[in-house]
Design an enzyme around this catalytic site. Structure first.
Site, PDB file in Angstrom:
ATOM      1  N   GLY A   1      30.620 -18.864  10.417  1.00 15.31           N
ATOM      2  CA  GLY A   1      30.387 -19.148   9.632  1.00 15.31           C
ATOM      3  C   GLY A   1      32.275 -19.730   9.320  1.00 15.31           C
ATOM      4  O   GLY A   1      32.416 -19.948   7.971  1.00 15.31           O
TER       5      GLY A   1
ATOM      6  N   ARG B   1      33.625  -7.825   8.717  1.00 16.17           N
ATOM      7  CA  ARG B   1      34.173  -8.943   8.402  1.00 16.17           C
ATOM      8  C   ARG B   1      32.702  -9.902   7.419  1.00 16.17           C
ATOM      9  O   ARG B   1      31.842  -9.103   7.836  1.00 16.17           O
ATOM     10  CB  ARG B   1      34.109  -9.416  10.063  1.00 16.17           C
ATOM     11  CG  ARG B   1      33.495 -11.565   9.688  1.00 16.17           C
ATOM     12  CD  ARG B   1      32.512 -11.269  10.191  1.00 16.17           C
ATOM     13  NE  ARG B   1      32.239 -13.230  10.497  1.00 16.17           N
ATOM     14  CZ  ARG B   1      31.121 -13.595  10.707  1.00 16.17           C
ATOM     15  NH1 ARG B   1      29.579 -13.675   9.877  1.00 16.17           N
ATOM     16  NH2 ARG B   1      31.695 -15.365  10.664  1.00 16.17           N
ATOM     17  N   VAL B   2      32.647 -10.999   6.882  1.00 19.10           N
ATOM     18  CA  VAL B   2      31.775 -11.589   6.097  1.00 19.10           C
ATOM     19  C   VAL B   2      31.935 -12.538   6.419  1.00 19.10           C
ATOM     20  O   VAL B   2      33.070 -13.677   6.104  1.00 19.10           O
ATOM     21  CB  VAL B   2      32.327 -11.011   4.664  1.00 19.10           C
ATOM     22  CG1 VAL B   2      31.368 -12.181   3.806  1.00 19.10           C
ATOM     23  CG2 VAL B   2      32.163 -10.167   4.205  1.00 19.10           C
ATOM     24  N   GLY B   3      30.876 -13.715   6.177  1.00 20.63           N
ATOM     25  CA  GLY B   3      30.737 -14.676   7.305  1.00 20.63           C
ATOM     26  C   GLY B   3      30.794 -15.838   5.972  1.00 20.63           C
ATOM     27  O   GLY B   3      31.041 -15.558   4.778  1.00 20.63           O
ATOM     28  N   ASP B   4      30.022 -16.794   5.971  1.00 20.54           N
ATOM     29  CA  ASP B   4      29.886 -17.829   4.743  1.00 20.54           C
ATOM     30  C   ASP B   4      28.568 -17.737   4.551  1.00 20.54           C
ATOM     31  O   ASP B   4      28.368 -17.797   3.235  1.00 20.54           O
ATOM     32  CB  ASP B   4      29.857 -19.737   5.536  1.00 20.54           C
ATOM     33  CG  ASP B   4      28.131 -19.287   6.762  1.00 20.54           C
ATOM     34  OD1 ASP B   4      28.300 -18.721   7.360  1.00 20.54           O
ATOM     35  OD2 ASP B   4      27.871 -20.389   6.553  1.00 20.54           O
TER      36      ASP B   4
ATOM     37  N   THR C   1      23.964 -23.033   9.106  1.00 22.53           N
ATOM     38  CA  THR C   1      23.724 -21.919   9.871  1.00 22.53           C
ATOM     39  C   THR C   1      24.979 -22.075  11.013  1.00 22.53           C
ATOM     40  O   THR C   1      25.018 -23.304  11.376  1.00 22.53           O
ATOM     41  CB  THR C   1      22.754 -21.642  10.657  1.00 22.53           C
ATOM     42  OG1 THR C   1      22.570 -21.221  11.977  1.00 22.53           O
ATOM     43  CG2 THR C   1      21.854 -22.572  10.661  1.00 22.53           C
ATOM     44  N   GLY C   2      26.019 -21.092  11.259  1.00 26.85           N
ATOM     45  CA  GLY C   2      26.326 -21.584  12.586  1.00 26.85           C
ATOM     46  C   GLY C   2      27.824 -20.187  12.537  1.00 26.85           C
ATOM     47  O   GLY C   2      27.708 -19.737  12.283  1.00 26.85           O
TER      48      GLY C   2
ATOM     49  N   THR D   1      21.171 -17.421  11.963  1.00 24.31           N
ATOM     50  CA  THR D   1      21.096 -17.183  10.538  1.00 24.31           C
ATOM     51  C   THR D   1      19.361 -17.032   9.576  1.00 24.31           C
ATOM     52  O   THR D   1      19.225 -18.471  10.799  1.00 24.31           O
ATOM     53  CB  THR D   1      21.908 -18.027   9.497  1.00 24.31           C
ATOM     54  OG1 THR D   1      23.573 -17.515   9.965  1.00 24.31           O
ATOM     55  CG2 THR D   1      22.108 -17.500   8.514  1.00 24.31           C
TER      56      THR D   1
HETATM   57  N1  GLY Z   1      26.447 -18.385   9.584  1.00 29.56           N
HETATM   58  C1  GLY Z   1      26.429 -16.869   9.701  1.00 29.56           C
HETATM   59  C2  GLY Z   1      27.364 -16.654   9.447  1.00 29.56           C
HETATM   60  O1  GLY Z   1      28.750 -16.747  10.428  1.00 29.56           O
HETATM   61  O2  GLY Z   1      28.036 -15.119   9.388  1.00 29.56           O
END
Ligand code: GLY
Length: 357
Positions: free
Chosen positions: A251, A226-229, A248-249, A198
């Site tokens: 999510g 799927r939606v991350g952070d 970043t990591g 990211t």
């Molecule tokens: N940090 C990005 C994700 O997990 O989508």
């Protein structure tokens, strides 16, 4: 003017506290994602990554030096990184399980608390620009999928054929991940574990305004939808008058802990310079803000009464993150689930902040 790049290391890029200074010196911090290490690159790839990071800093720097708002610097820097195939954002995004690139992005203006976000878009060349349009030209904070793309068309935000985002390297990562999944060995291959990457930026402008932004393709082999952070305000991105964070990591962990907001909440409560025994400077205290996220969920951990970690906290998934973030709290009675790659990313936490937190 301080220019700093967290390059390929950061867990969370954070700027805090600077807004209280009389005439703040503009500040820009960028990251190109956790989980990507220098040794993973060929010399040529490293050169390309450095060139892109330098260009992102240059573009953001130009905006700040021209007296533009922090939001412009964040947008400019992230646009450069989205355009570069090196990073897992925009062109070069990782693939979903069904072989698509689904992009997420958000940004937040710390001065006004306005925010914009988009998730699951397939055709928007620069999702950060669409997130900004959501913030500035709609009454909403977040738009997803087809609706977000219709809005992009309305706003004349550049759209491209989905094949624009495809890179051979990411495609091969997906192929390996699919094979490993069938064999019941997810991420057996180090190459496929590189599902992070990211990009993000935080900036402080001459008026003392902070802003944060984040953009990503998510994680290799993520399930459709799927939606991350990264597009979730408070999880992967947050900014207020004192603090700006881009994460970043992995999510899911950021979402469970609302990490970006939690860090800012912690920053906002330590507004006076303070020293802790054994710490050399007040900025060291600020550096520990991320570690403080863990005890905030598990107050007992802060007091080192490890046996009484609340069950709710463990259910929230924070035990794992907590003990990774606070290695000094680890004992035999608190075992961290093994994930050395992620631990490595956490060790590489990169934080930049001013001296009063
Ligand atoms: N940090 C990005 C994700 O997990 O989508």
């Amino acid at each position: 003017m301080k220019l700093t790049s967290a390059v390929l290391l950061g867990l969370a890029t954070l700027s805090c506290g600077a807004a209280a200074a009389a005439a703040p010196s503009p500040l820009l911090v960028i990251h190109g994602g956790a989980g990507v290490e220098r040794k993973d690159f060929s010399a040529e790839e490293e050169r390309a990554a450095r060139a892109a990071l330098t260009e992102a800093l240059r573009k953001g720097h130009e905006a700040l030096m021209a007296g533009k708002p922090a939001l412009d610097a964040v947008t400019a820097a992230i646009t450069v990184l989205e355009d570069d195939p090196t990073f897992n954002a925009g062109r070069g995004a990782v693939f979903t399980h069904d072989g698509k690139n689904e992009l997420d992005s958000s940004l937040m203006d710390g001065a006004t608390l306005r925010a914009g976000a988009v998730a699951g878009v397939h055709t928007v060349k620069n999702p950060i620009l669409l997130a900004r349009a959501v913030m500035e030209h709609s009454p909403h904070v977040m738009m997803v999928g087809e609706g977000a793309e219709m809005f992009a068309a309305e706003q004349k935000i550049e759209q491209v054929d989905p094949s624009y985002f495809r890179t051979e390297k990411r495609w091969q990562q997906l192929q390996r991940a699919l094979k490993e999944e069938v064999a019941g060995q997810p991420h057996a291959d180090l190459e496929t574990a590189k599902h992070f990457g990211t990009v993000g930026a935080v900036a402080l402008d001459r008026e003392g305004r902070l802003a944060a932004g984040t953009s990503t393709g998510g994680m290799t082999n993520k399930r459709y939808g799927r939606v991350g952070d990264s597009p979730i305000i408070g999880a992967g991105t947050y900014a207020n008058a004192q603090c700006a964070v881009s994460g970043t990591g992995w999510g899911e962990y950021y979402i469970r802990l609302a990490v970006a907001h939690e860090i800012c909440a912690r920053c906002s409560t330590c507004r006076r310079p303070r020293r802790r025994p054994g710490r050399k400077s007040s900025s060291s205290a600020c550096r520990s803000s991320v570690e403080m996220v863990a005890p905030s969920c598990c107050p007992q951990m802060g007091r080192r009464r490890l046996r009484s970690i609340p069950k709710a906290c463990i259910a929230a998934g924070s035990e794992w993150m907590a003990c990774r973030m606070s290695p000094s709290l680890r004992t035999k009675s608190l075992r961290c689930p093994a994930n050395d790659r992620y631990a490595a990313a956490v060790r590489n936490i990169f934080i930049e902040c001013e001296d009063f937190c």
